[in-house]
Design an enzyme around this catalytic site. Structure first.
Site, PDB file in Angstrom:
ATOM      1  N   LYS A 255       0.801  -1.226   0.000  1.00 24.95           N
ATOM      2  CA  LYS A 255       0.000   0.000   0.000  1.00 24.95           C
ATOM      3  C   LYS A 255       0.837   1.281   0.000  1.00 24.95           C
ATOM      4  O   LYS A 255       0.409   2.311  -0.524  1.00 24.95           O
ATOM      5  CB  LYS A 255      -0.954  -0.002   1.202  1.00 24.95           C
ATOM      6  CG  LYS A 255      -2.071  -1.028   1.127  1.00 24.95           C
ATOM      7  CD  LYS A 255      -3.028  -0.738  -0.015  1.00 24.95           C
ATOM      8  CE  LYS A 255      -4.249  -1.647   0.015  1.00 24.95           C
ATOM      9  NZ  LYS A 255      -5.186  -1.363  -1.097  1.00 24.95           N
TER      10      LYS A 255
ATOM     11  N   GLU B 105      -9.700   6.001   3.002  1.00 30.98           N
ATOM     12  CA  GLU B 105     -10.506   4.884   3.501  1.00 30.98           C
ATOM     13  C   GLU B 105      -9.580   3.704   3.720  1.00 30.98           C
ATOM     14  O   GLU B 105      -8.480   3.653   3.181  1.00 30.98           O
ATOM     15  CB  GLU B 105     -11.582   4.514   2.478  1.00 30.98           C
ATOM     16  CG  GLU B 105     -11.152   3.558   1.376  1.00 30.98           C
ATOM     17  CD  GLU B 105      -9.971   4.018   0.523  1.00 30.98           C
ATOM     18  OE1 GLU B 105      -9.203   3.134   0.073  1.00 30.98           O
ATOM     19  OE2 GLU B 105      -9.808   5.236   0.311  1.00 30.98           O
TER      20      GLU B 105
ATOM     21  N   SER C 206       1.284  -9.793  -1.103  1.00 31.41           N
ATOM     22  CA  SER C 206       1.013  -8.358  -0.998  1.00 31.41           C
ATOM     23  C   SER C 206       1.212  -7.793   0.397  1.00 31.41           C
ATOM     24  O   SER C 206       1.374  -6.584   0.558  1.00 31.41           O
ATOM     25  CB  SER C 206      -0.414  -8.066  -1.477  1.00 31.41           C
ATOM     26  OG  SER C 206      -1.356  -8.827  -0.730  1.00 31.41           O
TER      27      SER C 206
END
Length: 409
Positions: free
Chosen positions: A100, A122, A387
């Site tokens: 991220k 968010e 991830s």
């Protein structure tokens, strides 16, 4: 609101003919929102190939993120399965424990150039919220994170991490109180604060966000393609990534799309099964519609309304998906599978015990599909995007073990 009524409303709003991937994507928004999006799009197009911008971003990737992240050959797991060799792109080793941050840094630099002082974001599993909080702290900006009440309960550790870095975490308490509602409330806050920048974490939403998130996340496959060639003297036969909204999948697929001999597979959250409300697999079970300002596949109920969605993973329970991933499905370039909670949990433990790597529950969905198909792919090579790391999920797994909801293999 039914998907049909959303489409009708959208026809009365401003729709740009830009930002489409085939028939998916676009910009189905009010005039006020369009003005805000146009400001972001203009900035993105101005700077995305700018030499000074890229130098600043590359410096942050190297010295703040710790990039490049490595490729790892799962020798023990591969031998145990007796089929394909499984490799991991180790985004879990990125600073803060997930992919991220790649996108958060890129967008933060755009917000900085726009002169914005307030970051709004968010988050589902909390990893994007943590990334947004971190980059805001790095640049001294106010940060507000919207997170569903149910996700806050599942991800208390990440909520604490956000607050430790100075972010305000706002509980979204409408609807299912998960990621969709967090997006709803974040968008409302954004449109009402002209000094804010909406740092969207997934490859969804109206243009320019799907293109922008993929652009910043494509560093994953840019590295992985070169690293895999260097390690194996070839390309992988298959690349697998988990799919919620699609940020890691679009990034992992980006530089492999042109390599037609490389199969691209997305692993969606199959949850408890195929029944409406038991999964969040919009590409496998969904239908086309408009949600949050863009067209794509959406999980719908029998009345055509956005269905409640479910996944054991807080980062995957979103009812729609990246318009680019939808387009790749339509043209047959990528395929998608639904991975159940049980399969993901089994993969979570298998990787932990065979390789000493604890994966995020999101990533475990991709790994589960690799484990399932590897025995029948002798002599082939599978590259999985890991991830994120599973530290954030340990409390959830511990509670499930205590309640005898799952068993440790």
């Amino acid at each position: 609101m039914s998907c049909q009524s959303q489409n009708t409303q959208a026809q009365n709003m401003q729709e740009n003919k830009i930002g489409f991937f085939g028939r998916h994507g676009g910009q189905f928004v009010s005039d006020d929102m369009k003005d805000r999006l146009d400001e972001v799009a203009e900035c993105f197009l101005k700077y995305k190939n700018d030499k000074d911008f890229l130098a600043e971003l590359d410096n942050l990737y190297k010295h703040f993120c710790g990039r490049p992240t490595p490729i790892f050959h799962c020798e023990n797991l591969s031998k145990q399965l007796g089929g394909a060799d499984i490799y991991l792109k180790r985004e879990d080793l990125n600073h803060l424990g997930a992919h991220k941050l790649n996108n958060a840094l890129g967008q933060l630099l755009l917000a900085k150039r726009l002169g914005k002082k307030h970051i709004i974001a968010e988050t589902g599993a909390g990893q994007h919220g943590v990334a947004a909080a971190a980059v805001s702290a790095l640049y001294g900006l106010k940060c507000t994170i919207y997170m569903g009440e149910e996700d806050i309960k599942r991800q208390e550790l990440n909520v604490l991490r956000m607050r430790m870095m100075g972010a305000e975490v706002v509980s979204a308490q409408s609807g299912q109180r998960t990621l969709k509602e967090a997006v709803d409330e974040a968008l409302d806050a954004y449109i009402n604060d002209k000094d804010s920048y909406y740092l969207l974490g997934s490859a969804v939403g109206p243009y320019p966000y799907p293109e922008m998130v993929r652009h910043f996340q494509s560093v994953i496959s840019f590295e992985a393609k070169a690293q895999f060639k260097e390690m194996t003297n070839t390309l992988p036969d298959m690349v697998i990534a988990c799919v919620g909204g699609g940020s890691n999948a679009t990034g992992m697929f980006a530089h492999f799309i042109e390599e037609k001999e490389v199969a691209l597979v997305g692993a969606e959250p199959g949850g408890r099964g195929s029944k409406v409300g038991d999964n969040a697999a919009s590409l496998v079970y969904g239908k086309e519609g408009v949600l949050h300002g863009f067209k794509s596949y959406i999980c719908l109920d029998d009345k055509g309304e956005v269905a409640p969605v479910y996944s054991i993973s807080a980062g995957l329970d979103y009812p729609s998906v990246s318009p680019e991933l939808a387009y790749l499905k339509d043209i047959g370039r990528a395929s998608y599978v639904a991975v159940t909670d049980k399969e993901a949990i089994d993969a979570f433990f298998i990787l932990s015990k065979t390789q000493g790597i604890i994966p995020a529950l999101e990533s475990a969905h991709a790994l589960a599909h690799a484990i399932k198909i590897a025995p029948d792919m002798k002599g082939k090579k599978i590259l999985v995007c890991l991830s994120g790391r599973g530290d954030k999920d340990v409390d959830q797994i511990s509670d499930m073990l205590k309640q005898n909801l799952i068993q440790m293999p």
